[in-house]
Design a protein around this motif. Structure first.
Motif, PDB file in Angstrom:
ATOM      1  N   ASN A 211      16.694  15.390 134.065  1.00  0.00           N
ATOM      2  CA  ASN A 211      16.559  16.171 132.878  1.00  0.00           C
ATOM      3  C   ASN A 211      15.545  15.871 131.863  1.00  0.00           C
ATOM      4  N   THR A 212      15.624  16.486 130.866  1.00  0.00           N
ATOM      5  CA  THR A 212      14.536  16.340 129.871  1.00  0.00           C
ATOM      6  C   THR A 212      14.810  14.966 129.405  1.00  0.00           C
ATOM      7  N   SER A 213      15.881  14.156 129.321  1.00  0.00           N
ATOM      8  CA  SER A 213      16.127  12.785 128.846  1.00  0.00           C
ATOM      9  C   SER A 213      15.105  11.836 129.727  1.00  0.00           C
ATOM     10  N   SER A 214      15.561  12.163 131.122  1.00  0.00           N
ATOM     11  CA  SER A 214      14.934  11.244 131.961  1.00  0.00           C
ATOM     12  C   SER A 214      13.342  11.197 131.841  1.00  0.00           C
ATOM     13  N   TRP A 215      12.626  12.360 131.629  1.00  0.00           N
ATOM     14  CA  TRP A 215      11.383  12.517 131.675  1.00  0.00           C
ATOM     15  C   TRP A 215      10.918  11.699 130.318  1.00  0.00           C
ATOM     16  N   ASN A 216      11.591  11.854 129.281  1.00  0.00           N
ATOM     17  CA  ASN A 216      11.461  11.391 127.942  1.00  0.00           C
ATOM     18  C   ASN A 216      11.260   9.770 127.992  1.00  0.00           C
ATOM     19  N   VAL A 217      12.310   9.350 128.629  1.00  0.00           N
ATOM     20  CA  VAL A 217      12.350   7.715 128.859  1.00  0.00           C
ATOM     21  C   VAL A 217      11.096   7.002 129.509  1.00  0.00           C
ATOM     22  N   MET A 218      10.705   7.865 130.459  1.00  0.00           N
ATOM     23  CA  MET A 218       9.373   7.677 131.347  1.00  0.00           C
ATOM     24  C   MET A 218       8.373   7.517 130.429  1.00  0.00           C
ATOM     25  N   ILE A 219       8.021   8.838 129.584  1.00  0.00           N
ATOM     26  CA  ILE A 219       6.970   9.027 128.884  1.00  0.00           C
ATOM     27  C   ILE A 219       6.728   7.938 127.443  1.00  0.00           C
TER      28      ILE A 219
END
Length: 786
Positions: A211-219
């Motif tokens: 989800n968006t949180s997953s991508w946020n962590v990586m960014i």
């Protein structure tokens, strides 16, 4: 609130449960006691399910005492009853009461354990949360997805990577690691915050659902590690972006110096997204404007803040103040402070303001703001001290440091390095030693920056042995600055061969020199007349280390050639320089022309120097002295007359020394010192004694057409001689005298001080405008080459 007839419900307990739920959903806490009274009247107060619902109502509406009283009155309690009371205490932050309840629960289930873990986590008691989780596993209770995410959050908070890995293994065994997005996101967050980017990437790649949180962590991870291109690639792949993702990109670009990109991302967010910026977005965008000194763009963002009636307190206010201060609008920043108040000013905003005031040359408003700050950490204290040092207010810097030691936080390495810089400027060995002692007391003596500053301080204060000792102590921790500082120190003290030997050791150690190192190397060659070696190092700098010569390097080469008497070669070198020579280059040639009495070339150097700086008193004085040295008194008089007519004032030669904590300053023929009678009497005695020893006054050093007797009297009362006389009557026998001078020492004083050192059995160290002279037993360290 419409309530259906009680006949609609299968039993009264269902009816009252419905009422409690409706009251809770409608946020009607006063209904609780009324319903409670009806339950008692109906004789249903022994119904466990109904009492649990009533207790839950009290707990969720904040009536903890009522919930607790009801719990105590219940004749029969289920695990739900215990968990309800436990949750009520935990959610209100009453963690000790929650722990008491937890310890009394007869048969704790997964909810009991999870409630306790979450409670500790929310209160910041992360180690306790992890401990309870470990006890839960030991007790044989299987954790839920919710429990796993909570304990992983605690591991992330204290960067407990080892424990986090064990929790990960446990989650894999339970089948919770990659199938449940909340657990996977918690694992991502834990590995990212605990410093394991490889495992973060592994977890991300294995996730079945993102989800968006997953991508946020990586960014955020890529941004924190400086991999801005990878972060941008992930960002561009996302079709749906939340505010956290935009903020991560803007803040990441800003923190890594990509301020133009930060502004572009911010602009794209405003144009292409329905999201409104929050305080973090605006603070990062304004920080980028501040770094770029884009006042116009910063004003546009400020206008947007005003139009949208955004709350400008806290980080936004500080970011606005920083932006205006860094962009040259210090007065606007000051007005914002007056509007929002000083007490909440953060260190970044304060430092920006301080820099702005330093540029304006007015440090007083910054001190007023500093004194009014509610929270002054070590960064704020250091910034204020550095501001004083940069403004030349060294005494104020030391005064503030003393106040910091008494009332403020512990100084850090930056504080001490700034103060050592001030000590170097004052050439104050006493102050420098006090700061060195403070560094040892505060465990900052191992800091490379502090040790580098100590080397410079000791060297500039005339203690080359002190500099050597510090350099020796940091043998295994030397950087380029350490080596360069020591090379420069030895060069300044006339130890040219030792400086060059140290440079060769630096190269053998695999340390790459920089442009400042080569200034030290070329200066070392200059001070001992090593012309050919100087050329060799100059070519090595250009051809081997690929360092483009600066004006400082060119000035060193002119000085090297000029001091050796190679005046025409020095002039030819200037003519071939690829950059425009400055006043230092021409001044160096002019000084050498005076030494070797080359009037024609001296005139050219003076004219070129005055073309760049028409009010340069040194050029007039040097040319006048050149004429005088050659016996051309009329020409010298004309130069001095033109100085007078043009309002150009000659720099007054002064000398000073520090006795205890007081600096004593002397000028030529000084009559202002309170002990002038004793000083002149001592100087007369010294003069008589050194003449008996063979000293002959060099009356040619007086570049005026006067009687020999008058010239001798002037020479006897030169500022450095008066300072030495005062030092001899004010300090114990056999101690070293350290004299500082703003101009170059003259031939007569140089010769006289050699005799005085032998007469007094003292080492006399004199720092003039270009170097140090160590006089001892009738000899000087410069070997009469200066």
């Amino acid at each position: 609130m419409e309530t259906p007839n009680s006949s609609y419900f299968p039993s009264p307990s269902y009816f009252y449960t419905y009422l409690l739920q409706r009251s809770l959903n409608s946020n009607y806490p006063l209904a609780g006691k009324s319903i409670h009274a009806h339950i008692i009247k109906s004789g249903l107060h022994c119904c466990v399910v109904l009492m649990n619902n009533l207790m839950n109502f009290y707990a969720k509406t904040g009536s903890i005492s009522n919930a607790h009283s009801l719990f105590d009155e219940m004749p029969v309690k289920t695990i739900f009853s215990w968990n309800t009371l436990l949750s009520a205490f935990a959610k209100q932050g009453m963690i000790s009461q929650a722990f008491d309840v937890f310890n009394k629960i007869p048969n704790r289930d997964s909810v009991s354990w999870a409630t306790m873990i979450v409670g500790y986590n929310q209160m910041g008691c992360f180690k306790n949360a992890i401990r309870v989780f470990a006890e839960m596993i030991k007790d044989g209770v299987e954790p839920t997805e919710y429990t796993i995410t909570s304990v992983l959050a605690s591991c992330a908070a204290i960067e407990a990577l080892g424990i986090g890995r064990k929790v990960h293994s446990f989650a894999v065994k339970l089948g919770l690691s990659s199938s449940y997005v909340t657990v996977a996101n918690s694992l991502l967050n834990m590995y990212a915050k605990s410093g394991d980017p490889m495992m973060t990437t592994v977890v991300f790649d294995r996730m079945k659902f993102k989800n968006t949180s997953s991508w946020n962590v990586m960014i955020s991870l890529h941004m924190q590690s400086g991999q801005v291109d990878l972060a941008r690639t992930l960002f561009d792949q996302m079709s749906e972006r939340d505010l956290v993702m935009w903020n991560a990109m803007i803040a990441g670009y800003n923190q890594h110096g990509y301020d133009v990109e930060a502004i572009n991302i911010f602009s794209n967010m405003l144009r292409h997204s329905q999201l409104q910026p929050d305080k973090f977005t605006l603070a990062s965008a304004l920080s980028a404007c501040a770094n770029l000194e884009k006042l116009g763009l910063g004003k546009e963002i400020h206008a947007h803040i005003v139009r949208t009636k955004f709350d400008t307190s806290g980080p936004v206010a500080n970011a606005l103040i920083s932006m205006y201060a860094k962009s040259g609008a210090v007065e606007t920043a000051q007005k914002l402070i007056e509007q929002s108040g000083i007490s909440h000013l953060d260190v970044i905003a304060f430092t920006s303001l301080l820099d702005g005031y330093v540029k304006l040359g007015n440090i007083n408003p910054a001190r007023q703001i500093f004194d009014s700050l509610r929270y002054r950490d070590v960064v704020a204290w250091t910034a204020m001290i550095v501001g004083y040092v940069q403004n030349g207010l060294n005494n104020d810097a030391f005064e503030l440091f003393r106040l910091m030691i008494r009332d403020g936080p512990k100084p850090n390495s930056h504080t001490l390095a700034a103060l050592l810089s001030a000590s170097s400027s004052l050439a104050s060995l006493i102050h420098g030693k006090q700061i060195h002692a403070s560094a040892i007391r505060t465990d900052k003596a191992s800091s490379v920056s502090v040790n580098n500053a100590l080397i410079t301080m000791y060297a500039r204060a005339g203690s080359i042995n002190g500099a050597r000792q510090v350099f020796k102590l940091i043998k295994g921790n030397r950087d380029t600055v350490s080596w360069t500082s020591m090379i420069m120190a030895q060069a300044q003290h006339g130890l040219g061969e030792e400086a060059l030997e140290l440079f060769e050791m630096m190269l053998l150690a695999g340390i790459k020199p920089d442009h400042i190192t080569y200034v030290g190397v070329l200066s070392a060659c200059t001070h001992v007349g090593l012309v050919e070696q100087g050329w060799r190092y100059y070519n090595m700098m250009k051809d081997f280390h690929k360092i483009e010569p600066s004006l400082s390097h060119y000035a060193c080469m002119i000085d090297l050639l000029g001091r050796a008497g190679l005046l025409q070669r020095a002039y030819d070198f200037i003519e071939k320089m690829p950059i425009e020579p400055d006043v230092i280059v021409w001044g160096s040639l002019l000084s050498s022309c005076k030494t070797y009495k080359n009037v024609e070339l001296g005139k050219v150097a003076a004219e070129r120097l005055l073309h760049i700086d028409p009010d340069n008193s040194g050029a007039y004085s040097a040319l006048a002295n050149l004429y005088s040295a050659c016996g051309r008194w009329d020409d010298a008089a004309k130069i001095r007359k033109s100085m007078k007519c043009g309002g150009v004032k000659k720099e007054q030669g002064i000398s000073w020394l520090q006795i205890k904590n007081k600096v004593h300053v002397f000028g030529v023929e000084d009559a202002l010192h309170p002990q002038k009678g004793d000083i002149y009497k001592m100087m007369a005695k010294i003069w008589e004694e050194i003449r008996k020893m063979g000293f002959v006054p060099d009356t040619k050093s007086v570049l005026h057409d006067l009687e020999e007797e008058v010239k001798e009297q002037i020479l006897r009362h030169h500022s450095e001689k008066l300072a030495i006389a005062f030092g001899l009557i004010s300090t114990p026998e056999n101690t070293t005298l350290r004299i500082m001078k703003n101009l170059r020492v003259c031939n007569d004083c140089h010769s006289a001080i050699k005799y005085i050192s032998k007469l007094s059995h003292r080492e006399i160290i004199v720092r003039d405008a270009t170097r140090f002279h160590h006089f001892k037993d009738g000899l000087c360290s410069c070997r009469d080459y200066w």
